[in-house]
Write a protein that holds these residues in place. Structure first.
Motif, mmCIF file in Angstrom:
data_model
loop_
_atom_site.group_PDB
_atom_site.id
_atom_site.type_symbol
_atom_site.label_atom_id
_atom_site.label_comp_id
_atom_site.label_asym_id
_atom_site.label_seq_id
_atom_site.Cartn_x
_atom_site.Cartn_y
_atom_site.Cartn_z
ATOM 1 N N ILE A 269 0.819 -1.205 0.000
ATOM 2 C CA ILE A 269 0.000 0.000 0.000
ATOM 3 C C ILE A 269 0.854 1.256 0.000
ATOM 4 O O ILE A 269 1.959 1.279 0.558
ATOM 5 C CB ILE A 269 -0.937 -0.002 1.234
ATOM 6 N N ASP A 270 0.348 2.293 -0.648
ATOM 7 C CA ASP A 270 0.845 3.658 -0.481
ATOM 8 C C ASP A 270 -0.130 4.353 0.464
ATOM 9 O O ASP A 270 -1.290 4.585 0.105
ATOM 10 C CB ASP A 270 0.896 4.408 -1.817
ATOM 11 N N LEU A 271 0.318 4.655 1.672
ATOM 12 C CA LEU A 271 -0.552 5.230 2.696
ATOM 13 C C LEU A 271 -0.105 6.655 3.001
ATOM 14 O O LEU A 271 1.065 6.907 3.293
ATOM 15 C CB LEU A 271 -0.501 4.387 3.971
ATOM 16 N N CYS A 368 -3.799 2.234 -2.619
ATOM 17 C CA CYS A 368 -3.479 3.572 -2.124
ATOM 18 C C CYS A 368 -4.658 4.069 -1.305
ATOM 19 O O CYS A 368 -5.821 3.886 -1.684
ATOM 20 C CB CYS A 368 -3.199 4.536 -3.277
ATOM 21 N N SER A 369 -4.368 4.686 -0.174
ATOM 22 C CA SER A 369 -5.430 5.202 0.678
ATOM 23 C C SER A 369 -4.896 6.363 1.506
ATOM 24 O O SER A 369 -3.689 6.553 1.647
ATOM 25 C CB SER A 369 -5.970 4.097 1.596
ATOM 26 N N MET A 370 -5.843 7.144 2.049
ATOM 27 C CA MET A 370 -5.491 8.297 2.861
ATOM 28 C C MET A 370 -6.237 8.229 4.191
ATOM 29 O O MET A 370 -7.421 7.864 4.229
ATOM 30 C CB MET A 370 -5.838 9.599 2.126
ATOM 31 N N ILE A 371 -5.555 8.543 5.268
ATOM 32 C CA ILE A 371 -6.154 8.636 6.599
ATOM 33 C C ILE A 371 -6.123 10.099 7.025
ATOM 34 O O ILE A 371 -5.081 10.751 6.959
ATOM 35 C CB ILE A 371 -5.397 7.765 7.619
ATOM 36 N N LEU A 372 -7.276 10.619 7.433
ATOM 37 C CA LEU A 372 -7.399 12.002 7.881
ATOM 38 C C LEU A 372 -7.869 12.024 9.329
ATOM 39 O O LEU A 372 -8.873 11.380 9.662
ATOM 40 C CB LEU A 372 -8.400 12.755 7.000
#
Length: 718
Positions: A269-271, A368-372
């Motif tokens: 993953i690209d985090l 790929c995912s994003m954590i906010l």
């Protein structure tokens, strides 16, 4: 004593000057403090390489340079946060690395007697943190890391030794800074490239080959359940319901997070984590955020890549997208643990910076995912009064960069975490919903690590991407009436002969349930009827292959009218869908101040659950839904309760049911709770790891249990 210290420094050839960079007039007028000013320099702190031992001391502290290479992080040092100052003499509380003579680190002992790696503490000081990370004592003299000047005419032997070690310390009296200098010094920003095309290269060739050798035999399971197994041939029926049940392949049980072998059995993953470090995050909140991020970093594998964005009034990339090898982890830990809090809350800028990392990367991992995470309200893009109005409909899409809002292949989900009672749950929920991510409500500060653990437990087990489901009518007289798919986009053809559902990605062992209503005509001359054909296509991210599956929905058409039992599987899923719809209606009433109406809507749905076939049979899903609805009623009893926690709890529940994916809310991450919908075995394993390594004071850690989720209580073998 001071004169002796000055003579010692002159004898060693130390440069006594300090260069405080000047700032522009715009910077002076801004006054905002960016908590990410640890910057990318913090991620690559210098290392000592001198062949001999050198020690200097001062009234404020001492620095020692020790030979031999830097070691990898020991497992016993990863949870230093909870062990306090008792372990600080052996472990650096900033990077969590071991501090021993002969390990190649320069060490700094502060005036309060606490010791740290020199390059770690200088990163803190360089970016404005003059307080001891352990005892919070304010230092009068602070270490400063600067390049060595070779223009000294004396002490050349010792100067050369120091030059080789590349570790030089300056003790700068805090009181000597003018107010303007201190402001510039504390708000110092490391340089940031104009284009974020500096991501660390991937090395997937050998791993992909090994995956191919292992074989790709795992496929998604499709099961179809008609509402009734038979309809009399002379009868027609409208809104006849069919349940489509999809189950993702299991995760490889030999998976060991953080090891090289684990990467061949799952997609790397690209985090990108986008973290709020505004002034309201000061103290315990920021400390627990650092601990949670340390957990995330330690559980990423060497092929996974991580980049951290910190935002307050502005946003800053702490370090480039880099692989979590031993070196990458140490650099990431150092950068995260150097964060300090100040400034306002600019969520849109944080997302923009995170999207820039994703858009401009030169290579891409399969996932790929994003954590906010944020604990406040965006004070720059949207006003709180606008988002709270019952009549207003602000454009939350303006918060999200268009580059991460693409089709099924390009869309990047943003998993949002609302931290505490003051965050803007409407904004955070909207961001996650628009981007295809989930919204979690971290009500208690101590739950942040468990919330992150559950999320990455899913992200690190993605096995399916770009899934599309197509439903087609086989019999000429059968027409599709409606499709219940929650937040998943569905499209019904104009001729009502077909429909499609865009599902996207699935975690290992994850389930998806969809209800399709059809109009069934009468039938003569046949005792068997094929209603629908269901086709499923997706990309296996481990093998990088397109897989296609299909199945048929059949029912009997007998001549004689008989009593047929309703499918419990269909009834159970209908209960879940109706409960989610009731939550949405209750929210609409509460947002307009009709709290008694909202409570009544939920009470009516609880009654329907109890009266249903599944409810009468003691179905565990119905019990869990009843407990969740009851909790929502309590949190919506008054406006004050709703504003404090009810809205966020309800929105997190809606997010979970709409996406059929686990979110954190209330005690949902407690493995003994009834309300832990959609948790997969990978999530449960990661939660257990979090609660075992760093147990929460709120409840004892239970032993490992098989995952229990709504979907696990769903369709049974036919």
């Amino acid at each position: 004593m001071g004169s002796l210290w000055r003579k010692a420094k002159r004898g060693l050839g130390f440069n006594l000057s300090i260069d405080v960079p000047t700032s522009s007039a715009e910077d002076d007028d801004d006054g905002d403090c960016d908590g990410s000013r640890t910057g990318e320099a913090a991620a690559g702190g210098g290392r000592a390489s001198a062949a001999a031992f050198l020690e200097t001391s001062s009234p404020g502290g001492s620095v020692r340079t020790l030979p031999t290479p830097m070691p990898a992080l020991s497992s016993s040092s990863r949870w230093l946060f909870r062990s306090g100052s008792r372990s600080s003499k052996k472990t650096c509380t900033i990077c969590l690395g071991t501090m021993k003579a002969g390990l190649g680190h320069a060490l700094f002992t502060a005036e309060c007697s606490h010791t740290f790696h020199f390059h770690c503490i200088t990163s803190n000081v360089k970016h404005g943190n003059y307080i001891c990370p352990i005892c919070r004592a304010k230092w009068k003299e602070i270490p400063f890391h600067a390049p060595f000047s070779s223009d000294h005419s004396h002490g050349s032997e010792r100067a050369n030794l120091v030059n080789r070690s590349q570790e030089v310390v300056h003790m700068l009296p805090h009181a000597d800074l003018t107010n303007q200098q201190h402001r510039r010094f504390s708000c110092l920003h490391a340089s940031e490239p104009h284009t974020f095309n500096d991501d660390e290269p991937l090395n997937l060739q050998s791993e992909t080959a090994e995956s191919a050798q292992q074989g790709c035999t795992r496929t998604v399971e499709i099961k179809l359940y008609p509402e009734f197994s038979a309809i009399p041939e002379s009868a027609s029926q409208e809104n006849f319901t069919v349940l489509i049940h999809l189950k993702a392949p299991r995760a490889c049980r030999n998976q060991n997070v953080g090891s090289a072998t684990s990467q061949t059995s799952r997609a790397p993953i690209d985090l990108i984590t986008v973290l709020d470090v505004s002034g309201s995050m000061a103290g315990t909140k920021l400390a627990l955020l650092k601990r949670a991020m340390n957990f995330v970093i330690q559980n990423l594998g060497p092929l996974d890549r991580l980049s951290v964005i910190a935002f307050s009034s502005t946003a800053r990339r702490l370090f480039h997208l880099q692989r979590m090898t031993d070196t990458g982890r140490q650099q990431a830990l150092q950068a995260v643990n150097s964060l300090i809090s100040c400034g306002g809350t600019n969520i849109a800028e944080g997302l923009r910076k995170g999207a820039k990392v994703i858009k401009e990367r030169t290579e891409q991992n399969p996932v790929c995912s994003m954590i906010l995470l944020s604990d406040g309200q965006d004070t720059y893009t949207l006003t709180s009064s606008l988002s709270r109005s019952c009549q207003s409909h602000p454009d939350y899409r303006s918060l999200i960069p268009s580059s991460i809002l693409g089709d099924i292949a390009q869309q990047i989900p943003v998993h949002a975490f609302g931290f505490g009672a003051d965050h803007d749950s409407i904004v955070m929920h909207s961001i996650s919903e628009i981007s295809g991510g989930t919204f979690s409500f971290i009500e208690s500060e101590v739950e942040i690590q468990d919330a992150f653990a559950q999320c990455i437990g899913g992200l690190l087990s993605v096995v399916v991407k770009e899934m599309q489901v197509v439903v087609e009518s086989v019999h000429l007289g059968v027409q599709l009436a409606s499709v219940k798919s929650g937040n998943y986009t569905n499209k019904l053809a104009d001729d009502a002969r077909s429909a499609s559902i865009t599902v996207g990605d699935l975690y290992a062992d994850e389930d998806r349930n969809f209800l399709v209503s059809v109009n069934v005509p009468s039938n003569s001359g046949s005792h068997d009827m094929v209603l629908l054909k269901v086709c499923c296509a997706y990309r296996d991210v481990v093998c990088n292959e397109i897989i296609r599956l299909e199945d048929l929905v059949r029912i009997q058409r007998p001549e004689v009218t008989m009593a047929y039992t309703l499918s419990v599987d269909v009834d159970r899923e209908r209960n879940r869908v109706q409960a989610a719809e009731a939550m949405s209606k209750a929210r609409a009433a509460a947002e307009c101040g009709a709290f008694s109406v909202a409570v009544s809507i939920l009470e009516d749905q609880k009654r329907k659950l109890f009266e249903s076939l599944a409810g009468q049979s003691g179905d565990q899903l119905c019990l869990a839904l009843d407990a969740e609805l009851r909790e929502m009623q309590e949190r919506m009893a008054t406006q004050q309760r709703y504003e404090v926690s009810g809205r966020a709890y309800l929105l997190s529940g809606l997010s979970s049911h709409s996406w059929q994916r686990a979110t954190a809310r209330g005690d949902s991450t407690d493995l003994t709770s009834l309300v832990h919908a959609y948790q997969t075995p990978s999530m449960v394993d990661m939660l257990h790891r979090s609660q075992t390594l760093s147990p929460s004071p709120r409840t004892p850690t239970p032993s490992t249990q098989p995952a229990r989720s709504f979907s696990f209580l769903g369709p049974q073998p036919r």
